[in-house]
Write a protein that holds these residues in place. Structure first.
Motif, PDB file in Angstrom:
ATOM      1  N   PHE A 130       0.854  -1.185   0.000  1.00 35.53           N
ATOM      2  CA  PHE A 130       0.000   0.000   0.000  1.00 35.53           C
ATOM      3  C   PHE A 130       0.891   1.236   0.000  1.00 35.53           C
ATOM      4  O   PHE A 130       2.041   1.208   0.453  1.00 35.53           O
ATOM      5  N   LEU A 131       0.371   2.315  -0.527  1.00 37.62           N
ATOM      6  CA  LEU A 131       1.096   3.571  -0.643  1.00 37.62           C
ATOM      7  C   LEU A 131       0.914   4.401   0.621  1.00 37.62           C
ATOM      8  O   LEU A 131      -0.010   4.165   1.404  1.00 37.62           O
ATOM      9  N   PRO A 132       1.796   5.395   0.843  1.00 39.97           N
ATOM     10  CA  PRO A 132       1.644   6.266   2.012  1.00 39.97           C
ATOM     11  C   PRO A 132       0.257   6.887   2.064  1.00 39.97           C
ATOM     12  O   PRO A 132      -0.264   7.362   1.056  1.00 39.97           O
ATOM     13  N   GLY A 133      -0.332   6.840   3.236  1.00 38.80           N
ATOM     14  CA  GLY A 133      -1.663   7.389   3.402  1.00 38.80           C
ATOM     15  C   GLY A 133      -2.776   6.382   3.205  1.00 38.80           C
ATOM     16  O   GLY A 133      -3.932   6.662   3.544  1.00 38.80           O
ATOM     17  N   GLU A 134      -2.456   5.215   2.629  1.00 37.80           N
ATOM     18  CA  GLU A 134      -3.461   4.179   2.431  1.00 37.80           C
ATOM     19  C   GLU A 134      -3.539   3.261   3.643  1.00 37.80           C
ATOM     20  O   GLU A 134      -2.593   3.158   4.433  1.00 37.80           O
ATOM     21  N   SER A 135      -4.647   2.556   3.770  1.00 42.01           N
ATOM     22  CA  SER A 135      -4.830   1.626   4.875  1.00 42.01           C
ATOM     23  C   SER A 135      -4.004   0.357   4.647  1.00 42.01           C
ATOM     24  O   SER A 135      -3.901  -0.121   3.506  1.00 42.01           O
ATOM     25  N   PRO A 136      -3.428  -0.224   5.707  1.00 44.53           N
ATOM     26  CA  PRO A 136      -2.686  -1.482   5.571  1.00 44.53           C
ATOM     27  C   PRO A 136      -3.590  -2.706   5.449  1.00 44.53           C
ATOM     28  O   PRO A 136      -3.105  -3.821   5.301  1.00 44.53           O
ATOM     29  N   ILE A 137      -4.888  -2.490   5.541  1.00 42.95           N
ATOM     30  CA  ILE A 137      -5.846  -3.577   5.406  1.00 42.95           C
ATOM     31  C   ILE A 137      -6.932  -3.168   4.412  1.00 42.95           C
ATOM     32  O   ILE A 137      -7.122  -1.983   4.133  1.00 42.95           O
ATOM     33  N   SER A 138      -7.596  -4.158   3.842  1.00 44.60           N
ATOM     34  CA  SER A 138      -8.698  -3.894   2.921  1.00 44.60           C
ATOM     35  C   SER A 138      -9.898  -4.719   3.360  1.00 44.60           C
ATOM     36  O   SER A 138      -9.773  -5.656   4.159  1.00 44.60           O
ATOM     37  N   ARG A 139     -11.058  -4.399   2.825  1.00 42.48           N
ATOM     38  CA  ARG A 139     -12.290  -5.056   3.261  1.00 42.48           C
ATOM     39  C   ARG A 139     -13.075  -5.505   2.033  1.00 42.48           C
ATOM     40  O   ARG A 139     -13.519  -4.670   1.236  1.00 42.48           O
ATOM     41  N   ASN A 140     -13.234  -6.811   1.886  1.00 41.61           N
ATOM     42  CA  ASN A 140     -13.925  -7.363   0.728  1.00 41.61           C
ATOM     43  C   ASN A 140     -14.597  -8.680   1.102  1.00 41.61           C
ATOM     44  O   ASN A 140     -14.132  -9.397   2.004  1.00 41.61           O
ATOM     45  N   PRO A 141     -15.666  -9.040   0.410  1.00 39.28           N
ATOM     46  CA  PRO A 141     -16.271 -10.354   0.633  1.00 39.28           C
ATOM     47  C   PRO A 141     -15.430 -11.451  -0.013  1.00 39.28           C
ATOM     48  O   PRO A 141     -14.624 -11.184  -0.922  1.00 39.28           O
ATOM     49  N   ILE A 142     -15.602 -12.668   0.431  1.00 40.35           N
ATOM     50  CA  ILE A 142     -14.913 -13.801  -0.188  1.00 40.35           C
ATOM     51  C   ILE A 142     -15.587 -14.149  -1.510  1.00 40.35           C
ATOM     52  O   ILE A 142     -14.912 -14.325  -2.522  1.00 40.35           O
ATOM     53  N   PHE A 143     -16.910 -14.226  -1.517  1.00 41.74           N
ATOM     54  CA  PHE A 143     -17.660 -14.484  -2.749  1.00 41.74           C
ATOM     55  C   PHE A 143     -18.400 -13.225  -3.177  1.00 41.74           C
ATOM     56  O   PHE A 143     -18.974 -12.510  -2.349  1.00 41.74           O
ATOM     57  N   SER A 144     -18.387 -12.956  -4.472  1.00 40.77           N
ATOM     58  CA  SER A 144     -19.171 -11.857  -5.034  1.00 40.77           C
ATOM     59  C   SER A 144     -19.407 -12.169  -6.503  1.00 40.77           C
ATOM     60  O   SER A 144     -18.873 -13.146  -7.044  1.00 40.77           O
ATOM     61  N   TRP A 145     -20.211 -11.337  -7.144  1.00 40.71           N
ATOM     62  CA  TRP A 145     -20.504 -11.501  -8.565  1.00 40.71           C
ATOM     63  C   TRP A 145     -20.140 -10.230  -9.306  1.00 40.71           C
ATOM     64  O   TRP A 145     -20.367  -9.124  -8.811  1.00 40.71           O
ATOM     65  N   ALA A 146     -19.548 -10.386 -10.490  1.00 42.33           N
ATOM     66  CA  ALA A 146     -19.203  -9.241 -11.330  1.00 42.33           C
ATOM     67  C   ALA A 146     -19.440  -9.628 -12.779  1.00 42.33           C
ATOM     68  O   ALA A 146     -18.909 -10.640 -13.255  1.00 42.33           O
ATOM     69  N   SER A 147     -20.244  -8.842 -13.468  1.00 41.87           N
ATOM     70  CA  SER A 147     -20.560  -9.092 -14.881  1.00 41.87           C
ATOM     71  C   SER A 147     -21.033 -10.522 -15.112  1.00 41.87           C
ATOM     72  O   SER A 147     -20.648 -11.185 -16.083  1.00 41.87           O
ATOM     73  N   GLY A 148     -21.851 -11.007 -14.213  1.00 41.57           N
ATOM     74  CA  GLY A 148     -22.402 -12.344 -14.358  1.00 41.57           C
ATOM     75  C   GLY A 148     -21.437 -13.464 -14.037  1.00 41.57           C
ATOM     76  O   GLY A 148     -21.729 -14.632 -14.297  1.00 41.57           O
TER      77      GLY A 148
END
Length: 240
Positions: free
Chosen positions: A127-145
């Protein structure tokens, strides 16, 4: 799997140039770290995962995962070129996230919704300066079907520790069941890449693992892979 780039007839720079050109037939190369690396060397660098390293720089088993699970954008494809395999171990394993998802849907429908909710992921220093050292995302998701999975269990554990948000009982149970499915031999394939072979996997719905390995004591004989992250030029039609 593509078999194979003639590594015994080309110089190392020629082999990587061929791999680079080959990658462009499948997608657009994406950066793999904050330094902007496009062709990434996957080999033991003496790093320690417990000290914040990514598994690609160690001899430890990576466990089933998708690349850049903690990143803003998941690469569509991962291409791996084998220059030299390990002295012992280092087998590749693949498993379908679609199969995992459908097993959960049929046998544990009460737990599947939990995996559609966000989890915290440790970003491993990417991560770049000023960014969070962690991210938040689901394990499963759908994108463009298309089903998309983001997963690496250890990064989730560390991510929740850094966020100060312990995993709930429901999250722990969902991860436990998912882990049991990942350990079923009948759901995965395992193989050992030979020099010059290229493995391409869909990083959105195929998880991969590299088993622990033992390297040669001679530097020129040590395990060495080269990796490309690729973005497809066009995404599937949501209606298609």
């Amino acid at each position: 799997m593509l078999d194979r780039i003639p590594v015994d007839q080309c110089s190392p720079s020629q082999v990587q140039a061929l791999f680079w050109m080959l990658g462009h037939e499948f997608g657009v190369p994406a950066t793999q770290d904050v330094a902007g690396t496009l062709l990434f060397d996957v080999r033991d660098k003496g790093y320690d995962v417990a000290r914040g390293a990514r598994f690609s720089g160690t001899t430890a088993e990576s466990s089933f995962h998708t690349d850049n699970a903690f990143g803003q954008v998941v690469p569509d494809l991962v291409a791996l070129l084998c220059l030299r395999p390990a002295k012992k171990g280092g087998e590749s394993q693949l498993i379908s996230a679609v199969t995992l998802h459908n097993r959960l849907l049929s046998r544990h429908p009460d737990l599947l919704p939990c995996l559609y909710q966000p989890f915290w992921f440790d970003r491993r220093g990417e991560f770049l300066p000023g960014e969070s050292p962690i991210s938040r995302n689901p394990i499963f998701s759908w994108a463009s079907g298309e089903l998309t999975v983001r997963y690496l269990h250890y990064y989730i554990e560390v991510g929740h520790q850094k966020a100060g948000r312990p995993l709930t009982r429901r999250q722990l149970r969902a991860l436990e069941v998912l882990g049991k499915l990942l350990r079923l031999p009948e759901l995965r394939v395992e193989f050992r890449l030979r020099p010059g072979q290229v493995l391409l996997t869909n990083n959105r719905w195929i998880l991969h693992n590299r088993t622990a390995f033992e390297d040669s004591v001679f530097p020129r004989e040590r395990r060495h892979y080269v990796r490309l992250w690729l973005s497809r030029r066009s995404r599937p039609d949501p209606a298609g």
